[in-house]
Design a protein around this motif. Structure first.
Motif, PDB file in Angstrom:
ATOM      1  N   SER A  43      65.263  25.388 -14.346  1.00  0.00           N
ATOM      2  CA  SER A  43      64.068  25.900 -13.683  1.00  0.00           C
ATOM      3  C   SER A  43      64.386  26.417 -12.276  1.00  0.00           C
ATOM      4  O   SER A  43      65.395  26.053 -11.660  1.00  0.00           O
ATOM      5  CB  SER A  43      63.002  24.810 -13.591  1.00  0.00           C
ATOM      6  OG  SER A  43      63.415  23.784 -12.703  1.00  0.00           O
ATOM      7  N   ALA A  44      63.488  27.276 -11.772  1.00  0.00           N
ATOM      8  CA  ALA A  44      63.671  27.821 -10.424  1.00  0.00           C
ATOM      9  C   ALA A  44      63.613  26.719  -9.368  1.00  0.00           C
ATOM     10  O   ALA A  44      64.354  26.744  -8.383  1.00  0.00           O
ATOM     11  CB  ALA A  44      62.593  28.872 -10.143  1.00  0.00           C
ATOM     12  N   LYS A  45      62.721  25.721  -9.558  1.00  0.00           N
ATOM     13  CA  LYS A  45      62.647  24.613  -8.590  1.00  0.00           C
ATOM     14  C   LYS A  45      63.941  23.802  -8.587  1.00  0.00           C
ATOM     15  O   LYS A  45      64.381  23.319  -7.539  1.00  0.00           O
ATOM     16  CB  LYS A  45      61.455  23.716  -8.925  1.00  0.00           C
ATOM     17  CG  LYS A  45      60.104  24.364  -8.630  1.00  0.00           C
ATOM     18  CD  LYS A  45      58.970  23.369  -8.797  1.00  0.00           C
ATOM     19  CE  LYS A  45      57.641  23.991  -8.443  1.00  0.00           C
ATOM     20  NZ  LYS A  45      57.592  24.371  -7.020  1.00  0.00           N
ATOM     21  N   SER A  46      64.552  23.614  -9.778  1.00  0.00           N
ATOM     22  CA  SER A  46      65.835  22.906  -9.823  1.00  0.00           C
ATOM     23  C   SER A  46      66.898  23.678  -9.045  1.00  0.00           C
ATOM     24  O   SER A  46      67.665  23.094  -8.273  1.00  0.00           O
ATOM     25  CB  SER A  46      66.275  22.722 -11.274  1.00  0.00           C
ATOM     26  OG  SER A  46      65.368  21.911 -11.983  1.00  0.00           O
ATOM     27  N   TRP A  47      66.933  25.009  -9.202  1.00  0.00           N
ATOM     28  CA  TRP A  47      67.930  25.790  -8.470  1.00  0.00           C
ATOM     29  C   TRP A  47      67.679  25.767  -6.966  1.00  0.00           C
ATOM     30  O   TRP A  47      68.621  25.858  -6.169  1.00  0.00           O
ATOM     31  CB  TRP A  47      67.942  27.235  -8.978  1.00  0.00           C
ATOM     32  CG  TRP A  47      68.793  27.387 -10.201  1.00  0.00           C
ATOM     33  CD1 TRP A  47      68.405  27.681 -11.466  1.00  0.00           C
ATOM     34  CD2 TRP A  47      70.217  27.224 -10.266  1.00  0.00           C
ATOM     35  NE1 TRP A  47      69.481  27.710 -12.323  1.00  0.00           N
ATOM     36  CE2 TRP A  47      70.608  27.443 -11.603  1.00  0.00           C
ATOM     37  CE3 TRP A  47      71.200  26.924  -9.339  1.00  0.00           C
ATOM     38  CZ2 TRP A  47      71.920  27.356 -12.023  1.00  0.00           C
ATOM     39  CZ3 TRP A  47      72.511  26.845  -9.756  1.00  0.00           C
ATOM     40  CH2 TRP A  47      72.857  27.059 -11.094  1.00  0.00           C
ATOM     41  N   GLU A  48      66.398  25.661  -6.560  1.00  0.00           N
ATOM     42  CA  GLU A  48      66.124  25.546  -5.125  1.00  0.00           C
ATOM     43  C   GLU A  48      66.740  24.260  -4.569  1.00  0.00           C
ATOM     44  O   GLU A  48      67.277  24.247  -3.457  1.00  0.00           O
ATOM     45  CB  GLU A  48      64.617  25.553  -4.897  1.00  0.00           C
ATOM     46  CG  GLU A  48      63.964  26.918  -5.117  1.00  0.00           C
ATOM     47  CD  GLU A  48      62.458  26.866  -4.951  1.00  0.00           C
ATOM     48  OE1 GLU A  48      61.945  25.756  -4.639  1.00  0.00           O
ATOM     49  OE2 GLU A  48      61.793  27.890  -5.124  1.00  0.00           O
ATOM     50  N   ARG A  49      66.658  23.174  -5.355  1.00  0.00           N
ATOM     51  CA  ARG A  49      67.281  21.923  -4.889  1.00  0.00           C
ATOM     52  C   ARG A  49      68.807  22.016  -4.909  1.00  0.00           C
ATOM     53  O   ARG A  49      69.475  21.556  -3.985  1.00  0.00           O
ATOM     54  CB  ARG A  49      66.824  20.752  -5.766  1.00  0.00           C
ATOM     55  CG  ARG A  49      65.330  20.455  -5.680  1.00  0.00           C
ATOM     56  CD  ARG A  49      65.016  19.097  -6.278  1.00  0.00           C
ATOM     57  NE  ARG A  49      65.442  19.001  -7.668  1.00  0.00           N
ATOM     58  CZ  ARG A  49      64.674  19.338  -8.705  1.00  0.00           C
ATOM     59  NH1 ARG A  49      63.453  19.796  -8.495  1.00  0.00           N
ATOM     60  NH2 ARG A  49      65.116  19.215  -9.944  1.00  0.00           N
ATOM     61  N   TYR A  50      69.377  22.622  -5.983  1.00  0.00           N
ATOM     62  CA  TYR A  50      70.832  22.723  -6.078  1.00  0.00           C
ATOM     63  C   TYR A  50      71.402  23.579  -4.949  1.00  0.00           C
ATOM     64  O   TYR A  50      72.379  23.194  -4.287  1.00  0.00           O
ATOM     65  CB  TYR A  50      71.245  23.348  -7.424  1.00  0.00           C
ATOM     66  CG  TYR A  50      70.766  22.610  -8.647  1.00  0.00           C
ATOM     67  CD1 TYR A  50      70.430  21.243  -8.572  1.00  0.00           C
ATOM     68  CD2 TYR A  50      70.627  23.259  -9.877  1.00  0.00           C
ATOM     69  CE1 TYR A  50      69.982  20.573  -9.690  1.00  0.00           C
ATOM     70  CE2 TYR A  50      70.182  22.588 -11.003  1.00  0.00           C
ATOM     71  CZ  TYR A  50      69.849  21.246 -10.913  1.00  0.00           C
ATOM     72  OH  TYR A  50      69.417  20.592 -12.017  1.00  0.00           O
ATOM     73  N   LEU A  51      70.802  24.748  -4.725  1.00  0.00           N
ATOM     74  CA  LEU A  51      71.324  25.663  -3.701  1.00  0.00           C
ATOM     75  C   LEU A  51      70.990  25.187  -2.297  1.00  0.00           C
ATOM     76  O   LEU A  51      71.660  25.574  -1.332  1.00  0.00           O
ATOM     77  CB  LEU A  51      70.753  27.064  -3.923  1.00  0.00           C
ATOM     78  CG  LEU A  51      71.070  27.702  -5.284  1.00  0.00           C
ATOM     79  CD1 LEU A  51      70.431  29.081  -5.389  1.00  0.00           C
ATOM     80  CD2 LEU A  51      72.561  27.796  -5.517  1.00  0.00           C
TER      81      LEU A  51
END
Length: 270
Positions: A43-51
């Motif tokens: 998900s986009a929210k997961s990528w916001e946390r990863y990045l």
């Protein structure tokens, strides 16, 4: 497009370095968070946390980002292994250590400086290492050794998979984050009564979800010619291309399996 925000302070340097490199790959590819989520399955929210460095990404997410940006995944996976091992070691480490207080004076009485040794006024305890210092160094060295061993084993497996004859294991050249993914241009023409996009020389190679290359780009061009959008013409058989293939198969009266075989190619080329 706007760049990502600055990473927050992070006590684990390997995790911060991994997040920074993943963020550079995303920024260079000019993918939005929504496009990144569609191509990787996270998900986009997961990528916001990863990045953003607030959450360590799964190994599969790192591999997916490396694949869609055309980057060698080996250095990224090595950083990921170090970050995972470091965090595991931090959880196992005690949360704090009590300081020694009120040490009794030596039973033999006050210490007298030896005539052969000059009295510098520094307590002998001041030169002792802090409690837990050596275990921390040992843990760090162990994690680094483990990462090197894992990287060597991975390179050996990849090398043996390409050539079954004995050969010296060599480290492949590192692909820089600045290497752009291949680009394709649709040149739709009618040759001998068959449609062609001029990318894969008229091949009808069977391709499935997850495939990449010129055959996928050819199919994407022909799907767009048929009035069905596969997303971008990027040569990656992702979720958008899969949905377009199934829509075309249903429209053409074919088996809707999402796989481009001989019959689907024949219908695409019309």
């Amino acid at each position: 497009m706007p760049r990502s925000t600055t990473l927050p302070a992070e006590p684990d340097p390997s995790a911060r370095q991994l997040a920074a490199r993943l963020r550079r790959l995303k920024d260079h590819s000019e993918l939005t968070m929504r496009q990144l989520a569609a191509k990787t399955g996270y998900s986009a929210k997961s990528w916001e946390r990863y990045l953003g460095g607030t959450s360590l990404p799964p190994r599969e997410a790192v591999e997916s980002l490396a694949r869609i940006t055309g980057t060698d995944p080996v250095p990224l996976l090595a950083l990921h292994e170090i970050a995972v091992d470091t965090r595991a070691g931090r959880r196992a480490r005690p949360t704090g250590q009590q300081r020694e207080q009120g040490q009794p004076e030596s039973p033999t009485g006050p210490q007298v400086a030896s005539p052969a040794t000059p009295n510098t006024g520094i307590s002998p305890r001041a030169t002792e290492p802090a409690p837990g210092h050596f275990p921390h160094l040992a843990l760090t060295a162990g994690v680094a050794a483990l990462a090197v061993a894992l990287l060597a084993a991975l390179l050996l497996v990849l090398r043996l998979g390409d050539d079954t004859t004995p050969a010296a294991v060599t480290v492949p050249p590192r692909t820089t984050a600045s290497s752009p993914p291949p680009s394709y241009t649709c040149r739709i023409t009618r040759i001998d009564g068959r449609w062609s996009a001029g990318i894969n020389k008229g091949r009808n190679t069977e391709i499935v979800y997850g495939a990449t290359g010129a055959d996928v780009a050819e199919a994407q061009c022909l799907l767009r010619r048929a009035g069905i959008s596969p997303g971008g013409i990027d040569g990656m058989f992702g979720p958008l291309t899969l949905r377009a293939v199934k829509t075309f198969q249903q429209r053409a009266g074919l088996v809707v399996d999402g796989m481009l075989g001989p019959r689907s190619w024949k219908a695409l080329r019309g």
